[in-house]
Design an enzyme around this catalytic site. Structure first.
Site, PDB file in Angstrom:
ATOM      1  N   GLY A 191      37.650  25.495 -16.775  1.00 12.37           N
ATOM      2  CA  GLY A 191      37.750  26.943 -16.870  1.00 12.37           C
ATOM      3  C   GLY A 191      36.444  27.688 -16.743  1.00 12.37           C
ATOM      4  N   LYS A 216      50.645  18.730 -18.741  1.00 14.20           N
ATOM      5  CA  LYS A 216      49.699  18.349 -19.781  1.00 14.20           C
ATOM      6  C   LYS A 216      50.364  18.264 -21.148  1.00 14.20           C
ATOM      7  CE  LYS A 216      45.722  20.650 -17.580  1.00 14.20           C
ATOM      8  NZ  LYS A 216      44.924  19.461 -17.266  1.00 14.20           N
ATOM      9  N   ASP A 265      46.253  23.236 -10.321  1.00 13.86           N
ATOM     10  CA  ASP A 265      46.950  23.822 -11.462  1.00 13.86           C
ATOM     11  C   ASP A 265      47.781  25.015 -11.004  1.00 13.86           C
ATOM     12  OD1 ASP A 265      45.734  22.029 -13.125  1.00 13.86           O
ATOM     13  OD2 ASP A 265      44.616  23.506 -14.297  1.00 13.86           O
ATOM     14  N   ARG A 276      28.345  11.058 -12.000  1.00 16.86           N
ATOM     15  CA  ARG A 276      27.132  10.248 -11.844  1.00 16.86           C
ATOM     16  C   ARG A 276      26.982   9.253 -12.993  1.00 16.86           C
ATOM     17  NH1 ARG A 276      23.597  11.381  -7.881  1.00 16.86           N
ATOM     18  NH2 ARG A 276      23.579  13.442  -6.876  1.00 16.86           N
ATOM     19  N   SER A 312      41.236  26.329 -12.451  1.00 15.49           N
ATOM     20  CA  SER A 312      41.234  27.788 -12.317  1.00 15.49           C
ATOM     21  C   SER A 312      40.694  28.247 -10.969  1.00 15.49           C
ATOM     22  CB  SER A 312      40.382  28.399 -13.435  1.00 15.49           C
ATOM     23  OG  SER A 312      40.730  27.860 -14.687  1.00 15.49           O
TER      24      SER A 312
END
Length: 295
Positions: A154, A82, A25, A166, A237
């Site tokens: 975040g 996005k 990002d 998983r 982030s």
């Protein structure tokens, strides 16, 4: 893009090309260049990284097109952006800008609480999040070319991404073991389209790549997700909220590539400085859990 480049086979192939890599990002050209120099295979252009979106609260929308174009002009690697879940116009705007991929993302505030986008209507490939095989199969049926775990964006906390990876992989193994006449009931119980389950059973895997996302904050986190079967890693982030973004970016790329080389990962982890501040998932209120968005 032409209509030819928008076919399902080509769009899935474009996503496959990112396999084994790290997508970062970024919020400006400077960060995009850092990501490219560190070895990122693509960047995600947005106004704020998920940690800042979480902190700010309110409604989070598509990035200003100026930011997207700035990032596109700064790097030679693919650029993603996005849009809000179900927001037809944001998706068309991003497509008109010429982005390489669109992420219909739960990180942004959903625009539609009933419908996701019909991604087959677009020539640009789409990325979508998933927590289980039901969500994965529904997004594939809608035309998603790449999936990623939702994790909990975040937070810098890898636990939800681990849970989702998983879960999906366990359910893939379950589908592969079922007889075809048992799949219809499984489809009913999970909300997964029957035709997609048939394809998963035939392949023994998802028909599109599935990256890890939502909580990757260290080289060890990235290597863990690769060992659990991720096809690559999104870092939201974790890079630019760390103490030393350049070092973290390079280290996470290297750890993603060499995810079974523990001596190298140990070396990469030395002297990085502080990782982003983490959030304990149990402290989040239900309305703060981004992974719950989408259906």
């Amino acid at each position: 893009m032409t209509n030819v480049t928008g076919t399902e086979r080509v769009k899935r192939g474009m996503a496959e090309m990112q396999k084994g890599g790290v997508i970062m990002d970024v919020v400006n050209a400077e960060q995009a260049k850092i990501a490219e120099e560190a070895g990122a295979v693509a960047v995600m252009a947005l106004e704020r990284v998920p940690a800042d979106i979480r902190a700010a609260g309110g409604v989070s929308r598509m990035a200003d097109p100026t930011i997207v174009e700035e990032v596109m002009g700064a790097v030679s690697i693919p650029v993603m952006a996005k849009c809000r879940i179900g927001h037809l116009v944001e998706a068309r705007v991003l497509e008109s800008l010429g982005v390489d991929y669109i992420d219909e993302s739960e990180v942004l505030t959903p625009a539609d609480e009933v419908y996701h986008l019909n991604k087959r209507d677009y020539t640009v490939p789409f990325v979508c999040g998933c927590r289980d095989i039901g969500e994965a199969a529904r997004r594939i049926a809608e035309g998603a070319s790449m999936l990623r775990t939702k994790g909990e964006p975040g937070t810098g906390n890898i636990v939800e991404a681990v849970r989702h990876m998983r879960q999906v992989n366990a359910e893939i193994r379950q589908v592969a073991s079922l007889r075809e006449d048992e799949l219809m009931t499984y489809a009913k119980n999970t909300g997964a389209p029957y035709e997609v389950l048939l394809e998963i059973k035939r392949l023994g895997r998802l028909p599109v790549v599935n990256f890890a996302a939502g909580g990757v904050a260290t080289p060890a986190d990235a290597a863990l997700m690769m060992q659990l079967g991720a096809d690559g890693v999104f870092v939201g982030s974790g890079i630019f909220k760390s103490e030393n973004p350049e070092k973290f970016a390079r280290a996470i790329v290297e750890a993603t590539t060499h995810y079974e080389d523990y001596e190298l990962i140990a070396s990469l982890s030395k002297g990085l400085g502080n990782a982003m501040k983490g959030v304990e998932i149990s402290t989040l209120l239900p309305e703060q859990r981004m992974q719950e968005r989408g259906w």
